[in-house]
Design a protein around this motif. Structure first.
Motif, mmCIF file in Angstrom:
data_model
loop_
_atom_site.group_PDB
_atom_site.id
_atom_site.type_symbol
_atom_site.label_atom_id
_atom_site.label_comp_id
_atom_site.label_asym_id
_atom_site.label_seq_id
_atom_site.Cartn_x
_atom_site.Cartn_y
_atom_site.Cartn_z
ATOM 1 N N LEU A 1 32.124 31.206 32.663
ATOM 2 C CA LEU A 1 32.807 32.323 33.303
ATOM 3 C C LEU A 1 31.923 32.827 34.435
ATOM 4 N N ARG B 1 35.029 38.229 36.951
ATOM 5 C CA ARG B 1 36.324 38.831 36.643
ATOM 6 C C ARG B 1 36.534 39.944 37.661
ATOM 7 N N LEU C 1 40.230 35.600 37.098
ATOM 8 C CA LEU C 1 39.168 35.063 36.250
ATOM 9 C C LEU C 1 38.643 33.807 36.919
ATOM 10 N N TRP D 1 36.028 30.567 36.931
ATOM 11 C CA TRP D 1 35.303 29.680 36.022
ATOM 12 C C TRP D 1 34.653 28.561 36.826
#
Length: 119
Positions: free
Chosen positions: A37, A40, A57, A59
């Motif tokens: 991750l 956000r 989000l 990644w």
């Protein structure tokens, strides 16, 4: 490196619920699947009555083969998480990208084709 950007459109009051589900249901297994991750974000940065926000989000995953391994390792818990998100959001899109200067992998070098964005 592959960048994945999930774009989730939802009402502002549902953002915290999605983040809680993310922490409790998705993040416990994300590293084992090769995902990192990276961030956000919410846009716009204010809650406007009657308007949707977008939860982003971001990644990272090593490369195209790792991306397809990650997708192949998705189980019922992963599918259940995304189904729960879909039930409370207005829409969701997944963007899978690489550096524009990086050579593109050929389809033959990937282990499978992309059939769903729900991983």
């Amino acid at each position: 490196m592959i960048q994945i950007l999930d774009e989730i459109t939802l009402s502002p009051e549902r953002i915290e619920h999605v983040l809680t589900m993310l922490r409790e249901r998705y993040l416990p297994t994300h590293e084992a699947r090769g995902l990192t991750l990276a961030g956000r974000w919410v846009s716009p940065p204010v809650a406007i009555p009657g308007h949707m926000n977008t939860l982003w989000l971001a990644w990272h995953i090593d490369d195209a083969p790792a991306y397809y391994r990650m997708r192949a390792s998705a189980n019922a818990d992963v599918a259940g998480f995304w189904a729960a998100v879909d039930a409370i959001c207005e829409g969701r899109r997944r963007h899978v990208m690489t550096d524009a200067d990086a050579p593109l992998a050929s389809p033959a070098s990937s282990s499978s084709s992309e059939d769903s964005h729900a991983a």
